[in-house]
Design a protein around this motif. Structure first.
Motif, PDB file in Angstrom:
ATOM      1  N   LYS A 165       0.833  -1.206   0.000  1.00  0.00           N
ATOM      2  CA  LYS A 165       0.000   0.000   0.000  1.00  0.00           C
ATOM      3  C   LYS A 165       0.867   1.255   0.000  1.00  0.00           C
ATOM      4  CE  LYS A 165      -1.813   1.637   3.808  1.00  0.00           C
ATOM      5  NZ  LYS A 165      -2.575   1.857   5.049  1.00  0.00           N
TER       6      LYS A 165
ATOM      7  N   SER B 238      -6.341  -6.720  -3.743  1.00  0.00           N
ATOM      8  CA  SER B 238      -7.466  -5.862  -3.350  1.00  0.00           C
ATOM      9  C   SER B 238      -8.333  -6.513  -2.282  1.00  0.00           C
ATOM     10  CB  SER B 238      -8.314  -5.518  -4.577  1.00  0.00           C
ATOM     11  OG  SER B 238      -8.758  -6.714  -5.215  1.00  0.00           O
ATOM     12  N   ALA B 239      -8.242  -7.840  -2.140  1.00  0.00           N
ATOM     13  CA  ALA B 239      -9.058  -8.545  -1.139  1.00  0.00           C
ATOM     14  C   ALA B 239      -8.591  -8.256   0.286  1.00  0.00           C
ATOM     15  CB  ALA B 239      -9.016 -10.054  -1.399  1.00  0.00           C
ATOM     16  N   GLY B 240      -7.323  -7.918   0.469  1.00  0.00           N
ATOM     17  CA  GLY B 240      -6.778  -7.671   1.798  1.00  0.00           C
ATOM     18  C   GLY B 240      -7.089  -6.281   2.321  1.00  0.00           C
ATOM     19  N   LYS B 241      -7.161  -6.139   3.641  1.00  0.00           N
ATOM     20  CA  LYS B 241      -7.393  -4.849   4.302  1.00  0.00           C
ATOM     21  C   LYS B 241      -6.137  -4.478   5.082  1.00  0.00           C
ATOM     22  CE  LYS B 241     -12.414  -5.348   4.746  1.00  0.00           C
ATOM     23  NZ  LYS B 241     -13.559  -5.407   5.677  1.00  0.00           N
ATOM     24  N   PHE B 242      -5.512  -3.370   4.679  1.00  0.00           N
ATOM     25  CA  PHE B 242      -4.238  -2.955   5.287  1.00  0.00           C
ATOM     26  C   PHE B 242      -4.349  -1.586   5.939  1.00  0.00           C
ATOM     27  CE2 PHE B 242      -3.389  -5.286   1.265  1.00  0.00           C
ATOM     28  CZ  PHE B 242      -2.926  -6.476   1.816  1.00  0.00           C
ATOM     29  N   ASP B 243      -5.545  -1.204   6.410  1.00  0.00           N
ATOM     30  CA  ASP B 243      -5.743   0.128   7.009  1.00  0.00           C
ATOM     31  C   ASP B 243      -5.000   0.285   8.326  1.00  0.00           C
ATOM     32  OD1 ASP B 243      -7.411   0.675   4.885  1.00  0.00           O
ATOM     33  OD2 ASP B 243      -9.236   0.106   5.964  1.00  0.00           O
TER      34      ASP B 243
ATOM     35  N   TYR C 158      -2.079  -0.749   9.109  1.00  0.00           N
ATOM     36  CA  TYR C 158      -0.619  -0.630   8.959  1.00  0.00           C
ATOM     37  C   TYR C 158      -0.277   0.733   8.370  1.00  0.00           C
ATOM     38  CZ  TYR C 158      -1.651  -5.621   9.168  1.00  0.00           C
ATOM     39  OH  TYR C 158      -2.149  -6.838   9.527  1.00  0.00           O
ATOM     40  N   ASP C 159      -0.054   1.693   9.259  1.00  0.00           N
ATOM     41  CA  ASP C 159       0.323   3.049   8.836  1.00  0.00           C
ATOM     42  C   ASP C 159       1.693   3.394   9.407  1.00  0.00           C
ATOM     43  OD1 ASP C 159      -0.425   3.093  11.447  1.00  0.00           O
ATOM     44  OD2 ASP C 159      -1.869   4.734  11.277  1.00  0.00           O
TER      45      ASP C 159
ATOM     46  N   THR D  77      -0.123 -12.033   8.543  1.00  0.00           N
ATOM     47  CA  THR D  77      -1.395 -11.674   7.903  1.00  0.00           C
ATOM     48  C   THR D  77      -1.169 -11.180   6.476  1.00  0.00           C
ATOM     49  OG1 THR D  77      -2.203 -11.002  10.083  1.00  0.00           O
ATOM     50  CG2 THR D  77      -3.489 -10.300   8.186  1.00  0.00           C
TER      51      THR D  77
ATOM     52  N   ILE E  43      -2.041 -13.028   2.569  1.00  0.00           N
ATOM     53  CA  ILE E  43      -2.819 -12.399   1.493  1.00  0.00           C
ATOM     54  C   ILE E  43      -2.009 -12.388   0.191  1.00  0.00           C
ATOM     55  CG2 ILE E  43      -3.896 -10.241   0.744  1.00  0.00           C
ATOM     56  CD1 ILE E  43      -4.341  -9.678   3.814  1.00  0.00           C
TER      57      ILE E  43
END
Length: 292
Positions: free
Chosen positions: A169, A207-212, A214-215, A253, A257
């Motif tokens: 991302k 696109s299936a993964g959610k990486f919100d 990890y900032d 995780t 993905i």
């Protein structure tokens, strides 16, 4: 052509005289060019420049313009408006009368309305200049169009230089979040500057993964507490910071993905070998002619 204001007829000698009576040649016979004087074109009394041309050569238009400006300035200074008169009436006088006691002191004296300070600073205070430039943190972050999430890139700097990794991302700090995955080439989940990567045409669907979660705050280092220098004077060993359980779980995780996306690809076996291998240049291989 207009008629000249003063005609001069040349004589048999070398020197010529103008309307003002000044000679246009020196004693040595050298010609002196005067841009403010007119000259005869021939013996018929025809002048070289017209009256309008001489007006510009003498720059008389500048004199007239300057006179108009001076007159306008003078008129503006003498012009008094109701507002200026009112301000003048409100203005406090510089001196005021103050009664003085005593028979021989003159009974009153003129003193200043606003007194001067008794003491002056020895050094001037430094002026504070306001900087209107934006901070680096406020600058807009832009990413190359080729560095979209899921793109396979080649690292060109650092201890993993030459390895191929996957972009997870874009981060708000302008960095890229990349992973190896760790199982294939040993590259952990980390942040990389986009100037140190080469984008390739290979792309995975992540696109299936959610990486919100990890900032940039997630990767902030925790500094260990300072030790007493006197007690540990002979202890020269430095302890390596251990990876937290949260980071280890995040690695698992994200890698799950990415590995799922590799498995779903049509050329999954070739893609695994591609990510495991390093990018290298051999003799005769020109990098500017390669298609990544």
């Amino acid at each position: 052509m207009s008629t000249p204001s003063a005609k001069t007829v040349p004589t048999g000698g070398k020197s010529k005289t103008t309307a003002s009576g000044k000679s246009t040649t020196t004693t040595s016979g050298k010609k002196v060019v005067n841009s403010h004087s007119n000259r005869l074109l021939n013996g018929d009394g025809l002048m070289r420049f017209s009256r309008g041309r001489m007006f510009h050569r003498r720059a008389l238009y500048r004199i007239g313009k300057w006179k108009d400006q001076q007159a306008k300035l003078k008129a503006d200074k003498t012009k008094k408006t109701a507002g200026s008169i009112q301000k003048k009436n409100k203005r406090a006088p510089a001196l005021k009368k103050k009664p003085i006691g005593g028979d021989r002191n003159g009974k009153e004296r003129l003193v200043r309305t606003k007194r001067f300070p008794r003491f002056y600073p020895t050094e001037e205070r430094p002026k504070k200049f306001s900087v209107k430039r934006k901070k680096f943190g406020d600058h807009p972050r832009r990413f190359r169009s080729s560095l979209s999430p899921g793109t396979v890139v080649i690292l060109v700097a650092g201890k993993h230089a030459g390895k191929r990794v996957v972009v997870v991302k874009h981060l708000s700090s302008g960095l890229l979040l990349v992973t190896g995955p760790y199982k294939l080439n040993g590259v952990k989940l980390s942040r990389v500057n986009q100037i140190y990567v080469i984008a390739t045409s290979t792309k995975l669907d992540v696109s299936a993964g959610k990486f919100d979660a990890y900032d940039d705050k997630f990767f902030k280092r925790v500094r260990p507490a300072k030790k007493d220098a006197e007690k540990d004077i002979f202890d020269s060993k430095k302890e390596k910071p251990k990876l937290s359980e949260e980071r280890t779980q995040a690695q698992r995780t994200v890698d799950t993905i990415v590995l799922t996306a590799i498995k779903a690809n049509a050329d999954s076996r070739v893609l695994r070998r591609y990510l495991k291998s390093r990018f290298q240049l051999w003799n005769g291989v020109l990098p500017h002619k390669l298609k990544f």
